[in-house]
Design an enzyme around this catalytic site. Structure first.
Site, PDB file in Angstrom:
ATOM      1  N   ASP A 199       0.848  -1.270   0.047  1.00  0.00           N
ATOM      2  CA  ASP A 199      -0.015  -0.195   0.036  1.00  0.00           C
ATOM      3  C   ASP A 199       0.955   1.217   0.144  1.00  0.00           C
ATOM      4  O   ASP A 199       2.023   1.166   0.274  1.00  0.00           O
ATOM      5  CB  ASP A 199      -0.896   0.081   1.259  1.00  0.00           C
ATOM      6  CG  ASP A 199      -2.123   0.755   1.289  1.00  0.00           C
ATOM      7  OD1 ASP A 199      -2.383   1.466   0.000  1.00  0.00           O
ATOM      8  OD2 ASP A 199      -3.215   0.439   1.737  1.00  0.00           O
ATOM      9  N   ASP A 206     -10.582   1.888  -3.591  1.00  0.00           N
ATOM     10  CA  ASP A 206     -11.189   1.590  -2.352  1.00  0.00           C
ATOM     11  C   ASP A 206     -12.741   1.499  -2.395  1.00  0.00           C
ATOM     12  O   ASP A 206     -13.354   0.910  -1.334  1.00  0.00           O
ATOM     13  CB  ASP A 206     -10.821   2.566  -1.269  1.00  0.00           C
ATOM     14  CG  ASP A 206      -9.419   2.283  -0.856  1.00  0.00           C
ATOM     15  OD1 ASP A 206      -8.869   1.231  -1.107  1.00  0.00           O
ATOM     16  OD2 ASP A 206      -8.703   2.931   0.232  1.00  0.00           O
TER      17      ASP A 206
HETATM   18  C1  DGJ Z   1      -6.058   1.672   1.766  1.00  0.00           C
HETATM   19  C2  DGJ Z   1      -6.421   0.430   0.830  1.00  0.00           C
HETATM   20  O1  DGJ Z   1      -6.583   0.892  -0.241  1.00  0.00           O
HETATM   21  C3  DGJ Z   1      -7.305  -0.324   1.690  1.00  0.00           C
HETATM   22  O2  DGJ Z   1      -7.516  -1.507   0.681  1.00  0.00           O
HETATM   23  C4  DGJ Z   1      -6.674  -0.910   2.872  1.00  0.00           C
HETATM   24  O3  DGJ Z   1      -5.770  -1.796   2.673  1.00  0.00           O
HETATM   25  C5  DGJ Z   1      -6.455   0.423   3.791  1.00  0.00           C
HETATM   26  N1  DGJ Z   1      -5.489   1.149   2.975  1.00  0.00           N
HETATM   27  C6  DGJ Z   1      -5.604  -0.110   5.138  1.00  0.00           C
HETATM   28  O4  DGJ Z   1      -5.028   0.890   5.669  1.00  0.00           O
END
Ligand code: DGJ
Length: 734
Positions: A454, A520
């Site tokens: 991430d 997301d």
């Molecule tokens: C942002 C990501 O896009 C999510 O899927 C998740 O992993 C969160 N961060 C976790 O902090």
């Protein structure tokens, strides 16, 4: 192909594309033609093409014929954005290169044909080498390297490469977006001036231009001529379209360098990122050229993409072994093949204010480490994956307390926090070694097959300590190096590129990752758009597509399972939903959708993606057609209230016109809303030629918004059908 009889003209052709380059008078290569393949051209054809391409001069701004090289400079009469900007403390700012040599570059499984051009400016003491290749899929790839041969430092402020587009390319297209709403297309007339898309956030961004294209007015998925480019780089970047008042139109791109970021000592070089340029008919052909290129790379994942479960929207930071084991059991029952433990497993990470940097399993939550969970996941027949964010650091972490000097700082300031986190400067060798060591230790200790990597904040004010010099370029290279090193040392390790959703999706990171998290947002309606446009660049097997909760966590919109699942099956499928809170009946339904995905997976993950242009924007037609045209699957989605009810005939694109196909609905039968009126062919299937299916189309059931019908087309019979318009083609039959 290069023509020996005309050493000053090079005709590169592959994958249905031609690129004709001219280097007469030992100047940098300029593009005479770029677009659909021109066929075999003799030396005399090339000479005539050149002659016919040179415009008159006399009333021009300079007393020379105008020619725009792939790295245009004022020294060759270019008054637009220069290909090279930089200086030696104010001198040598306007180089003039002379070609010193040019030679072909051997092809391989990715590159069909290529050429390297070496040039020099003796006065400015600079050398330039330009590499141009054509992939088997027809992508043009360009890259340049600048070397300082002078006694003093040379500061490079920019090195961008351009390609010309014809006058009829009068409409611009690119993408933008934001968190949980990535890949929003925008169009504009190609007016005089510069349309410049710049990322200064240390990653392409959620609003990345992604594909910057110019096309003929109103081009669509199936029609119109398009020329576009993408920057294969995961740091700061620029992609622009420039039109001069006298008619020149170019697309250009490169890394966006911060002031003083690249200062070349004697003998040092700077190499630009690879610019991927694409020409095609309709966005479908554009996408297919990228997809075929990616699929031809030796590192492209070939094993079936395991359906995964991701814990994020199921449990967030509530890491509890019993709860996670229950979730893993439900996931395995649903057919999941990989279980990914998301954020929340490491030291002090009970929420998003602490812990980043301390990549050690938190004993307070995991007294026996991750082993009990990994053993259970293994026993259930699934692989284990783990979330990390190696470039980030919370001030509330042991690492930040021990090494505050490893955090990017500019002007003596720590800069602004974002999600309570800062960026760790991986250009610092000790910081790099520490993070690499911790990741290696985790991968050595546990059977982890997959990292979800991430990157949740923008990289701004990225000053490399102690003096605070700009550090985004070095940091980006360090990230690449770290990913490469991890993959090399831990055979079979796969990495997913995530950046707060789809903020780091580019062909640079894709060289060392196997999947991207597109967004997301798992709201199926939003996802229809996000996935459609992410697939402009990436084939479905590289795009994470998840089935989420009935109420989407990012939009609070509710959708029934059929629509959520019918949206999630098209890519690398996953489930991100607390299945422990669902009924056995619901889970059985989920299992049927996962089974459908697995059944379609070989086709979805190898076939050509096609999108149909439907006049009513309420109807979206997406499909994947086998490369031998023997079968296809289509999703017909109603994304808004349509003008017509029922929808009328829907055209199915991409099939072989001369082959007969039997079309049947394939989604689980119980997913239709009560009272849905069905067309006559629905229960029995219908057999028609690909030509008829495209030209006439098929009646669909009455459709309500937020609903997808899935139909499958399979070639039948063994005779080739002449559809009347042109000679029958030798289609492959089932
Ligand atoms: C942002 C990501 O896009 C999510 O899927 C998740 O992993 C969160 N961060 C976790 O902090």
């Amino acid at each position: 192909m290069s023509d020996q009889a005309r050493p000053d003209v090079v005709h590169l052709t592959a994958g249905g594309v031609s690129l004709v380059l001219e280097t007469s008078e030992d100047r940098l290569p300029s593009v005479v033609y770029w677009g659909a393949a021109l066929g075999d051209l003799t030396a005399s054809d090339l000479g005539e093409l050149l002659r016919s391409s040179h415009g008159p001069f006399g009333n021009t701004r300079f007393d020379v014929p105008e020619r725009v090289s792939v790295l245009p400079t004022p020294a060759e009469a270019w008054i637009g954005r220069p290909g090279i900007t930089g200086s030696r403390a104010g001198r040598d700012f306007s180089p003039s290169f002379t070609l010193a040599g040019s030679h072909p570059v051997a092809g391989d499984e990715v590159t069909a044909v290529g050429r390297r051009f070496d040039a020099v400016d003796e006065v400015a003491a600079l050398e330039l080498s330009i590499e141009i290749a054509l992939t088997h899929s027809g992508l043009v790839q360009l890259r340049s390297t600048l070397t300082n041969r002078g006694a003093q430092e040379y500061q490079v402020d920019g090195l961008v490469m351009t390609l010309p587009v014809p006058t009829r390319a009068n409409e611009l297209f690119d993408l933008t977006g934001r968190h949980a709403r990535e890949r929003v297309p925008q169009r504009a007339p190609f007016g005089v001036g510069i349309h410049s898309r710049e990322s200064r956030q240390g990653r392409p961004g959620l609003d990345s231009s992604f594909l910057l294209a110019a096309g003929t007015q109103g081009f669509g998925w199936e029609t119109g001529q398009i020329w576009g480019l993408h920057v294969g780089w995961s740091g700061n970047q620029v992609a622009y379209a420039e039109r001069l008042y006298n008619g020149h139109r170019v697309l250009g791109a490169g890394e966006l360098l911060l002031p003083g970021e690249i200062r070349l000592a004697t003998g040092e070089s700077y190499t630009s990122p690879v610019i991927h340029a694409v020409a095609g008919t309709g966005l479908n052909e554009v996408a297919q050229r990228f997809h075929r290129y990616l699929r031809s790379r030796p590192q492209h994942p070939v094993a079936p993409r395991p359906v995964l479960a991701n814990t994020w929207e199921a449990v967030y930071f509530d890491h509890d072994l019993d709860r996670l084991i229950a979730l893993a059991e439900r996931a395995a029952e649903a057919g999941v093949e990989r279980f990914v433990l998301d954020d929340g497993w490491f030291l002090h990470r009970r929420n998003d204010t602490a812990g980043l940097g301390d990549w050690i399993v938190d004993p307070a939550v995991w007294p026996n480490g991750l082993k009990p969970l990994i053993d259970k996941v293994d026993e259930l027949g699934m692989q284990f994956g783990l979330w990390v964010e190696p470039e980030m650091i919370n001030l509330d972490s042991d690492l930040a307390r021990e090494h505050p000097e490893w955090i990017f700082r500019a002007g003596g300031r720590a800069g602004l926090p974002s999600r309570q986190q800062y960026v760790l400067d991986l250009g610092h060798p000790e910081a790099y070694a520490t993070i690499a060591g911790r990741l290696h230790a985790l991968l050595d200790e546990y059977d982890i097959r997959y990292l979800k990597w991430d990157h949740n904040r923008m990289v701004v004010e990225a000053g490399h300590g102690p003096e605070g010099a700009p550090g985004v370029h070095e940091h980006t290279r360090a990230v690449y190096r770290l990913m490469d090193e991890l993959r090399e040392r831990h055979a079979g390790l796969e990495i997913e590129s995530c950046a707060g959703g789809g903020g780091r999706i580019d062909l640079g990171i894709l060289d060392r990752t196997d999947r991207v998290w597109a967004s997301d947002c798992i709201d199926a309606l939003e996802r229809q758009q996000i996935q459609r446009y992410t697939q402009l660049l990436l084939p479905p097997e590289l795009v994470g597509t998840h089935l989420g909760d009935a109420e989407a966590h990012t939009t609070r919109r509710r959708h029934h399972l059929a629509f959520r699942a019918a949206t999630a099956i098209w890519g690398h499928m996953g489930i991100e939903w607390d299945l422990t809170a669902t009924s056995p009946g619901k889970r059985a339904e989920v299992r049927r959708w996962v089974d459908l995905h697995k059944d379609l997976r070989p086709l979805l993950h190898t076939g050509d993606v096609v999108v149909g242009d439907h006049p009513d924007p309420a109807f979206w037609v997406n499909g994947v057609v086998a490369t031998d045209r023997s079968e296809a699957v289509f999703g017909i989605t109603c994304v808004a209230r349509p003008d017509t009810f029922p929808p009328g005939r829907i055209a199915l694109p991409g099939l072989d016109p001369d082959t007969r196909y039997t079309v049947t609905p394939v989604a689980p039968a119980d997913h239709l809303p009560g009272g849905t009126q069905l067309p006559a062919w629905w229960d029995t299937g219908v057999t028609l030629t690909g030509h008829v299916l495209h030209e006439v189309g098929l009646q669909m059931p009455a459709m309500f918004p937020d609903f997808t019908h899935i139909v499958r087309a399979r070639a039948v019979g063994d005779e080739t059908v002449d559809h009347g318009g042109r000679p029958a083609s030798p289609a492959t039959k089932e």
